[in-house]
Write a protein that holds these residues in place. Structure first.
Motif, PDB file in Angstrom:
ATOM      1  N   ASP A   3      -7.437  -1.583   4.269  1.00 45.37           N
ATOM      2  CA  ASP A   3      -6.031  -1.940   4.111  1.00 45.37           C
ATOM      3  C   ASP A   3      -5.140  -1.261   5.132  1.00 45.37           C
ATOM      4  OD1 ASP A   3      -4.905  -3.409   1.322  1.00 45.37           O
ATOM      5  OD2 ASP A   3      -7.018  -2.855   1.340  1.00 45.37           O
ATOM      6  N   ALA A  43     -10.787   8.150   0.627  1.00 45.07           N
ATOM      7  CA  ALA A  43      -9.861   8.074  -0.513  1.00 45.07           C
ATOM      8  C   ALA A  43      -9.816   9.438  -1.198  1.00 45.07           C
ATOM      9  CB  ALA A  43     -10.333   6.999  -1.485  1.00 45.07           C
ATOM     10  N   LEU A  54      -4.880   5.777   0.638  1.00 51.05           N
ATOM     11  CA  LEU A  54      -4.074   4.577   0.425  1.00 51.05           C
ATOM     12  C   LEU A  54      -4.244   4.130  -1.023  1.00 51.05           C
ATOM     13  CD1 LEU A  54      -4.939   2.520   3.649  1.00 51.05           C
ATOM     14  CD2 LEU A  54      -3.139   4.236   3.336  1.00 51.05           C
ATOM     15  N   ASP A  93      -7.625   1.282  -5.714  1.00 49.51           N
ATOM     16  CA  ASP A  93      -6.885   0.448  -6.660  1.00 49.51           C
ATOM     17  C   ASP A  93      -6.542   1.263  -7.900  1.00 49.51           C
ATOM     18  OD1 ASP A  93      -6.645  -1.922  -5.266  1.00 49.51           O
ATOM     19  OD2 ASP A  93      -8.585  -2.684  -5.944  1.00 49.51           O
ATOM     20  N   HIS A 134      -3.099   1.338  -4.183  1.00 48.29           N
ATOM     21  CA  HIS A 134      -2.709  -0.064  -4.317  1.00 48.29           C
ATOM     22  C   HIS A 134      -2.677  -0.449  -5.783  1.00 48.29           C
ATOM     23  CE1 HIS A 134      -3.903  -4.432  -4.533  1.00 48.29           C
ATOM     24  NE2 HIS A 134      -2.908  -4.517  -3.688  1.00 48.29           N
ATOM     25  N   ARG A 149      -9.915   2.538   3.337  1.00 44.44           N
ATOM     26  CA  ARG A 149      -9.962   1.621   2.207  1.00 44.44           C
ATOM     27  C   ARG A 149      -8.903   2.057   1.199  1.00 44.44           C
ATOM     28  NH1 ARG A 149     -14.595  -1.303   3.092  1.00 44.44           N
ATOM     29  NH2 ARG A 149     -16.469  -0.237   3.808  1.00 44.44           N
ATOM     30  N   ARG A 150      -8.508   1.127   0.373  1.00 46.64           N
ATOM     31  CA  ARG A 150      -7.505   1.451  -0.637  1.00 46.64           C
ATOM     32  C   ARG A 150      -8.184   1.880  -1.936  1.00 46.64           C
ATOM     33  NH1 ARG A 150      -6.768  -4.762  -1.276  1.00 46.64           N
ATOM     34  NH2 ARG A 150      -7.517  -5.166  -3.393  1.00 46.64           N
ATOM     35  N   THR A 152     -12.313   2.306  -5.688  1.00 45.08           N
ATOM     36  CA  THR A 152     -12.097   2.027  -4.278  1.00 45.08           C
ATOM     37  C   THR A 152     -12.485   0.585  -3.975  1.00 45.08           C
ATOM     38  OG1 THR A 152     -12.586   4.331  -3.736  1.00 45.08           O
ATOM     39  CG2 THR A 152     -12.653   2.738  -1.928  1.00 45.08           C
ATOM     40  N   ILE A 161       0.835  -1.200   0.000  1.00 46.58           N
ATOM     41  CA  ILE A 161       0.000   0.000   0.000  1.00 46.58           C
ATOM     42  C   ILE A 161       0.871   1.251   0.000  1.00 46.58           C
ATOM     43  CG2 ILE A 161      -1.621   1.374   1.375  1.00 46.58           C
ATOM     44  CD1 ILE A 161      -2.921  -0.993   0.001  1.00 46.58           C
TER      45      ILE A 161
END
Length: 351
Positions: free
Chosen positions: A146, A193, A196, A129, A198, A126-127, A140, A104
């Protein structure tokens, strides 16, 4: 060194490389890497410790600033996945810190300062992506978290629960169980978001493990809430809401009740997510987020999906038009699911 200058502890678990398929997969990843992640943790004011099973330290290379701590096999899968959360949380003692997945990238922020200055704080995230090769944002990840960030002692009740501590990093359902359990003891807030990031890659767990851990997580959270329901109002509210959602008592447990209870846990977290915190100042000038910023904020999710599809029609790149249409449809469906989830949360938790 002044307390404000001390780096907070961030625990992760860097996967070792011993050759073969695992090493090939790690080395073949494009875009954001674990080295990028470690650098981002340190830039945010954290000291990084990787907790790994015995024998894994020899396979971890290229992270000179990271302390590697080996622990005996533990958790529900002693010879599979990462360390148990009992082992991870024991690393902190009563101190503040964070637990974040190793792949992450953390966008620059003042989250470390917030954890020092605000007792009883538990933050989750939350991450987002991303796909560097596609130069875009995938969306998300809404099935779990994460990263969990906490002030000193804020996860004491979780650390004292051996059933909760048996869940493992890298395995399914810790990312739903831990934040749900934490919310029974302290106000938990989402950092929205993009915080994080990813780089997308295939999942490493299988459906059998997922199903087993889902059932285990449902049983563990209910037992944990029952243990604290007389002294924690949120634990009592969680149990009352669950019974109402199931249309009756939790026992006798059936496959349907397990699935519905898992859905309820997700809706409980989604309820919290409806009011994200603004106490963490995220630096949107972070150079990494700037690589994706135009797509993050230029359109709504659905408008972005349509724009991506229209671009795909004119693009003669390697991806076929059929594949791009398929990706477009998936994005539209994801948006629709998110809209339905919000409506369901508002109906279940009207206040």
């Amino acid at each position: 060194m002044a307390e404000s200058d001390e780096r907070l502890l961030l625990v992760t678990s860097i996967p070792p490389r011993f050759g073969g398929e695992d090493e090939r997969r790690q080395l073949s990843r494009a875009g954001l890497t674990i080295a990028d992640a470690v650098a981002s943790f340190e830039a945010a004011g954290f000291r990084v410790v990787s907790v790994n099973r015995e024998g894994e330290k020899a396979g971890i290379h290229g992270y000179p600033t990271v302390e590697i701590v080996e622990v005996p096999p533990g958790g529900l899968f002693p010879n599979k996945y990462g360390p148990s959360f009992g082992q991870i949380l024991a690393t902190f003692g009563d101190g503040p810190g964070a637990v974040v997945n190793a792949d992450i990238y953390m966008v620059k922020s003042d989250v470390a300062r917030v954890l020092r200055e605000r007792p009883g704080t538990v933050l989750i995230a939350r991450r987002l992506d991303v796909a560097t090769q596609a130069k875009g944002v995938v969306g998300t990840y809404n099935r779990g978290i994460d990263g969990i960030f906490f002030s000193g002692g804020a996860l004491a009740e979780l650390a004292a629960d051996p059933d909760l501590g048996a869940f493992q990093m890298g395995a399914p359902y810790w990312d739903i169980l831990l934040p749900t359990a934490a919310s029974l003891h302290h106000p938990v807030a989402f950092v929205p978001a993009p915080f994080l990031l990813h780089e997308i890659h295939p999942a490493r767990w299988n459906s059998a493990d997922y199903k087993m851990l889902r059932e285990r997580a449902v049983k563990v959270i209910v037992a944990h809430a029952r243990r604290y329901k007389d002294i924690r109002p949120q634990a009592a509210a969680f149990l009352a809401g669950l019974e109402g959602f199931l249309g009756g008592p939790f026992e006798p447990l059936t496959e349907k009740k397990i699935k519905d209870s898992a859905v309820y846990m997700n809706l409980w977290l989604s309820k919290i997510e409806q009011s994200p915190t603004r106490i963490v100042a995220v630096d949107y000038n972070d150079p990494t987020i700037n690589r994706f910023i135009s797509q993050l904020f230029g359109h709504t999710a659905e408008a972005l999906s349509i724009a991506n599809w229209l671009d795909a029609r004119e693009d003669d790149g390697k991806e076929s038009l059929l594949a791009k249409v398929h990706r477009f449809v998936k994005l539209i469906l994801r948006t629709r699911r998110a809209q339905k989830k919000v409506a369901r949360v508002k109906k279940l938790f009207p206040n």
